[in-house]
Write a protein that holds these residues in place. Structure first.
Motif, mmCIF file in Angstrom:
data_model
loop_
_atom_site.group_PDB
_atom_site.id
_atom_site.type_symbol
_atom_site.label_atom_id
_atom_site.label_comp_id
_atom_site.label_asym_id
_atom_site.label_seq_id
_atom_site.Cartn_x
_atom_site.Cartn_y
_atom_site.Cartn_z
ATOM 1 N N ARG A 73 0.841 -1.197 0.000
ATOM 2 C CA ARG A 73 0.000 0.000 0.000
ATOM 3 C C ARG A 73 0.874 1.245 0.000
ATOM 4 O O ARG A 73 1.856 1.324 0.721
ATOM 5 N N ALA A 74 0.471 2.208 -0.831
ATOM 6 C CA ALA A 74 1.082 3.538 -0.849
ATOM 7 C C ALA A 74 -0.073 4.525 -0.763
ATOM 8 O O ALA A 74 -0.813 4.700 -1.734
ATOM 9 N N GLY A 75 -0.267 5.108 0.402
ATOM 10 C CA GLY A 75 -1.434 5.971 0.602
ATOM 11 C C GLY A 75 -2.690 5.131 0.472
ATOM 12 O O GLY A 75 -2.838 4.112 1.139
ATOM 13 N N SER A 76 -3.570 5.509 -0.429
ATOM 14 C CA SER A 76 -4.803 4.752 -0.623
ATOM 15 C C SER A 76 -4.693 3.734 -1.762
ATOM 16 O O SER A 76 -5.659 3.041 -2.065
ATOM 17 N N ILE A 77 -3.516 3.632 -2.382
ATOM 18 C CA ILE A 77 -3.330 2.745 -3.535
ATOM 19 C C ILE A 77 -2.750 1.407 -3.090
ATOM 20 O O ILE A 77 -1.683 1.348 -2.481
ATOM 21 N N GLU A 78 -3.469 0.321 -3.409
ATOM 22 C CA GLU A 78 -2.945 -1.017 -3.173
ATOM 23 C C GLU A 78 -2.315 -1.502 -4.469
ATOM 24 O O GLU A 78 -2.849 -1.261 -5.557
ATOM 25 N N TYR A 79 -1.191 -2.203 -4.338
ATOM 26 C CA TYR A 79 -0.508 -2.696 -5.530
ATOM 27 C C TYR A 79 0.308 -3.933 -5.206
ATOM 28 O O TYR A 79 0.572 -4.235 -4.051
ATOM 29 N N ARG A 80 0.674 -4.664 -6.253
ATOM 30 C CA ARG A 80 1.551 -5.837 -6.139
ATOM 31 C C ARG A 80 2.664 -5.694 -7.161
ATOM 32 O O ARG A 80 2.436 -5.217 -8.270
ATOM 33 N N VAL A 81 3.844 -6.138 -6.774
ATOM 34 C CA VAL A 81 4.986 -6.199 -7.683
ATOM 35 C C VAL A 81 5.485 -7.634 -7.625
ATOM 36 O O VAL A 81 5.731 -8.166 -6.548
ATOM 37 N N GLY A 82 5.619 -8.259 -8.773
ATOM 38 C CA GLY A 82 6.072 -9.650 -8.790
ATOM 39 C C GLY A 82 6.295 -10.146 -10.196
ATOM 40 O O GLY A 82 6.412 -9.370 -11.135
ATOM 41 N N GLY A 83 6.330 -11.466 -10.310
ATOM 42 C CA GLY A 83 6.517 -12.094 -11.616
ATOM 43 C C GLY A 83 7.876 -12.730 -11.783
ATOM 44 O O GLY A 83 8.269 -13.051 -12.900
ATOM 45 N N ILE A 84 8.603 -12.929 -10.673
ATOM 46 C CA ILE A 84 9.909 -13.586 -10.764
ATOM 47 C C ILE A 84 9.680 -15.081 -10.573
ATOM 48 O O ILE A 84 9.159 -15.507 -9.540
ATOM 49 N N GLY A 85 10.055 -15.849 -11.554
ATOM 50 C CA GLY A 85 9.829 -17.293 -11.515
ATOM 51 C C GLY A 85 8.482 -17.635 -12.114
ATOM 52 O O GLY A 85 7.556 -16.821 -12.130
ATOM 53 N N ALA A 86 8.371 -18.852 -12.622
ATOM 54 C CA ALA A 86 7.161 -19.269 -13.328
ATOM 55 C C ALA A 86 5.923 -19.258 -12.442
ATOM 56 O O ALA A 86 4.861 -18.786 -12.860
ATOM 57 N N ALA A 87 6.019 -19.770 -11.215
ATOM 58 C CA ALA A 87 4.847 -19.840 -10.332
ATOM 59 C C ALA A 87 4.344 -18.447 -9.971
ATOM 60 O O ALA A 87 3.140 -18.182 -9.997
#
Length: 162
Positions: free
Chosen positions: A40-54
């Protein structure tokens, strides 16, 4: 005997249907567990990922739940697209207010943004790319940022399969 056969057939069909429901639910739970945690950054929820197939597959499954998905790619000299990370990201609203500023340490970033117009800036190795996006009515917006290959170490990159 016919009644017993029908009862067994119905039981078998019910068992198969329940197995399908449970496997579908388990697949969803698996996607959630393989995905990186939401931030979360302020009111914004987010995800960062995508490393590896799973993790990449989990992120793809969750992407429909986020109005904005960003993908970061380096293009190798031979034309192959390779995922990249270490990208500085700034998302500003139409009034110029920063809604999200982060460094994406993975090739995918998904953000939960309210409807509106945004400017997305992504910087890799001092090279900034900017895109204007419109988030509306739950229609997912997907943006791919592409830079010429900057990393000489191919282990830092993974092949991007469409």
């Amino acid at each position: 005997m016919n009644r017993i056969h029908r009862t067994r057939a119905a039981h078998t069909a019910l068992s198969a249907a329940l197995a399908g429901v449970f496997s579908f639910a388990a697949a969803g739970a698996l996607a959630a567990t393989d995905a990186p945690p939401e931030q979360r950054a302020g009111s914004i929820e987010y995800r960062v990922g995508g490393i590896g197939a799973a993790e990449a597959e989990a992120m793809r499954r969750l992407s429909s739940e986020y109005p904005l998905t960003l993908t970061f790619v380096e293009r190798a000299p031979d034309g192959r697209n390779m995922y990249t990370a270490g990208v500085g990201v700034t998302i500003t609203d139409s009034s110029g207010n920063a809604q999200l500023e982060t460094k994406a340490q993975a090739p995918l970033l998904m953000a939960e943004l309210p409807d509106g117009r945004y400017t997305v800036s992504a910087t890799l190795g001092g090279d900034t790319k900017t895109r204007e996006v419109k988030v509306s009515n739950g229609q997912p917006e997907r943006v791919v940022f592409v830079w010429p290959q900057q990393s000489p170490d191919p282990r830092q990159l993974s092949r991007l399969d469409p």
